[in-house]
Design a protein around this motif. Structure first.
Motif, PDB file in Angstrom:
ATOM      1  N   GLY A  48       0.816  -1.209   0.000  1.00  0.00           N
ATOM      2  CA  GLY A  48       0.000   0.000   0.000  1.00  0.00           C
ATOM      3  C   GLY A  48       0.849   1.257   0.000  1.00  0.00           C
ATOM      4  N   GLY A  49       0.235   2.378   0.398  1.00  0.00           N
ATOM      5  CA  GLY A  49       0.928   3.660   0.391  1.00  0.00           C
ATOM      6  C   GLY A  49       0.715   4.387  -0.920  1.00  0.00           C
ATOM      7  N   PRO A  50       1.215   5.622  -1.021  1.00  0.00           N
ATOM      8  CA  PRO A  50       1.065   6.389  -2.262  1.00  0.00           C
ATOM      9  C   PRO A  50       1.820   5.739  -3.413  1.00  0.00           C
ATOM     10  CG  PRO A  50       2.573   7.499  -0.756  1.00  0.00           C
ATOM     11  CD  PRO A  50       1.949   6.367  -0.002  1.00  0.00           C
ATOM     12  N   VAL A  51       1.327   5.948  -4.635  1.00  0.00           N
ATOM     13  CA  VAL A  51       1.961   5.317  -5.792  1.00  0.00           C
ATOM     14  C   VAL A  51       3.366   5.858  -6.020  1.00  0.00           C
ATOM     15  CG1 VAL A  51       1.112   6.967  -7.514  1.00  0.00           C
ATOM     16  CG2 VAL A  51       1.498   4.567  -8.167  1.00  0.00           C
ATOM     17  N   SER A  52       3.671   7.047  -5.497  1.00  0.00           N
ATOM     18  CA  SER A  52       5.021   7.605  -5.637  1.00  0.00           C
ATOM     19  C   SER A  52       6.065   6.751  -4.923  1.00  0.00           C
ATOM     20  CB  SER A  52       5.071   9.036  -5.088  1.00  0.00           C
ATOM     21  OG  SER A  52       4.730   9.064  -3.711  1.00  0.00           O
TER      22      SER A  52
END
Length: 464
Positions: A48-52
């Motif tokens: 997970g987490g931001p795609v950046s």
């Protein structure tokens, strides 16, 4: 960094096993970078987490690698190249295991940075140790083995990344991309017992203030570029970019004033060497950034699996390996600097073909026409790089070669970091299918910059 050295142990009796340790150590680092590039979207899907974060999984490795390469070389000069090589492999192994066990993106990115710092201890020791173990024609043969091994690693990396992640061995999924480093590193450490201890005859100084300024400046420049919409950066990001530029200006002034600089000052008296640094930065920014864009588009845009994404990079890797061998063994000796513009021309043709492939492919479909375009990109890169590195180092004096090679490697990694940040952000901030096309056009601009700068490297045609 001086190129002279002194052995401080008994002569090495296992030269070829020792050489195998050095080559495996280099290949392990290249494999790790390419394997993780392919596996990164799967990591993001799991953690997970931001795609950046997909960009940070690569940039967190290459940024400390770039900044600490020269310092790592000098630590080998001071404390012993074998000692630093073994320390680097040990640290790299521990960081790889920690990456495989990471429970969330934050720790994984932190452990990737440790891997990059460890790689900066490993890579600079290779040439010095080869020169300590071999002499005469055997030295040339040993040094000449680096290119083919790196080419093979470049070919295998994307495939290994795709296969390991897809195989999901014992439920490990992407974690096997890091666990594969453990048996390889174990072999390297066993073979490293055949390496002689070797260091510089005169103890060079470490420029910790310069290293700190370089790390801080480049970090401030890269951080705002990852994951942001480059078309409308907020004020905070502009302030960070400005601060990074100012810190790097301070680094340049510090290097001119200090009695023991991180960089060899005489390098910049050669007309072509600053141009070589610009060329290397732009070239590797385009090629490394494009690799990330291709992997992201295939897995996030076209919906392919990690195995298909890895295999899709095979034409690029194969073109790079074959063209690099051909250029290094024949073309550069016969045609000299003229090989560089031909290589860039082939690469630009590949980029334009990639733009056409993306434009002709319906959203959500696999871009079949991209495969020959990637083969052209790889072939162009393979033609360019042997001529570039030969010409960039040719006019230098013996005491400058070590520092110059370290600096060229450093800006190569810095370019890779910037390319992942900029091209990745261009793709992620692009509207739908226009994202990969926009990233390819940015790569075209970077190649034009590389071609313009490379025209100042060397002044005479003919054999190198």
């Amino acid at each position: 960094m001086t190129t002279e050295s002194v052995a401080v142990a008994t002569p090495c009796r296992g030269r070829w096993p020792g050489l195998a340790a050095l080559l495996l150590g280099e290949a392990m680092n290249l494999l790790d970078a390419t394997v993780v590039q392919v596996a990164a979207p799967a990591v993001h899907a799991d953690l997970g987490g931001p795609v950046s974060d997909v960009q940070w999984f690569g940039a967190a490795y290459t940024l400390p690698f770039a900044v600490l390469l020269i310092t790592g070389g000098r630590l080998g000069d001071i404390a012993g190249r074998r000692r630093m090589f073994v320390l680097g492999v040990t640290l790299f192994t521990a960081a790889s295991a920690a990456c495989a066990l990471a429970p969330s993106p934050g720790p994984l990115i932190a452990f990737r940075a440790v891997q990059g710092a460890a790689a900066a201890l490993i890579i600079p020791q290779t040439i010095g140790l080869i020169k300590a173990m071999f002499s005469g024609e055997e030295t040339a043969k040993a040094l000449g083995s680096i290119g083919p091994v790196m080419g093979l690693a470049a070919v295998c990396g994307p495939v290994v990344g795709g296969v390991l992640t897809h195989a999901d061995l014992f439920g490990s999924s992407w974690r096997s991309a890091f666990l594969v480093n453990l048996p390889v590193a174990a072999v390297v450490l066993v073979l490293a017992r055949n390496l002689p201890e070797n260091r510089a005859p005169h103890r060079p100084a470490l420029d910790w203030p310069g290293t700190t300024l370089a790390a801080l400046g480049t970090g401030l420049l890269v951080y705002p570029l990852i994951g942001g919409d480059l078309r409308q950066l907020p004020l905070r990001d502009w302030l960070l970019l400005t601060a990074g530029a100012l810190v790097l200006v301070g680094f340049a002034r510090q290097q001119r004033r200090t009695a023991r600089p991180l960089l060899e000052p005489s390098l910049f008296t050669h007309r072509g060497f600053p141009a070589a640094l610009v060329t290397s930065t732009a070239f590797f920014a385009a090629t490394n950034g494009l690799t990330v864009v291709v992997v992201l588009q295939l897995q996030l845009g076209a919906g392919t699996g990690v195995l298909a994404a890895g295999l899709s990079l095979l034409p690029w890797s194969a073109g790079l390996a074959l063209a690099s061998w051909w250029a290094g063994s024949r073309l550069v000796r016969r045609y000299g600097r003229r090989v560089m513009p031909y290589g860039l021309g082939v690469l630009l043709a590949g980029l334009l073909a990639a733009v056409a492939a993306y434009r002709a492919t319906a959203p959500g479909h696999y871009p079949v026409a991209l495969l020959p375009a990637l083969a052209l990109v790889g072939a162009g890169a393979g033609l360019f790089t042997p001529a570039f590195f030969t010409l960039a180092l040719r006019p230098l004096r013996p005491h400058e070669v070590g520092s110059a090679a370290g600096l060229l490697n450093a800006v190569q990694q810095l370019g890779a970091t910037l390319g992942v940040a900029v091209l990745g952000s261009v793709y992620l901030s692009g509207a739908g299918p226009s994202g990969p096309q926009a990233a390819c056009w940015v790569a075209v601009v970077l190649m034009v910059v590389a071609g313009t700068a490379s025209a100042r490297i060397g002044t005479a045609d003919g054999p190198c």
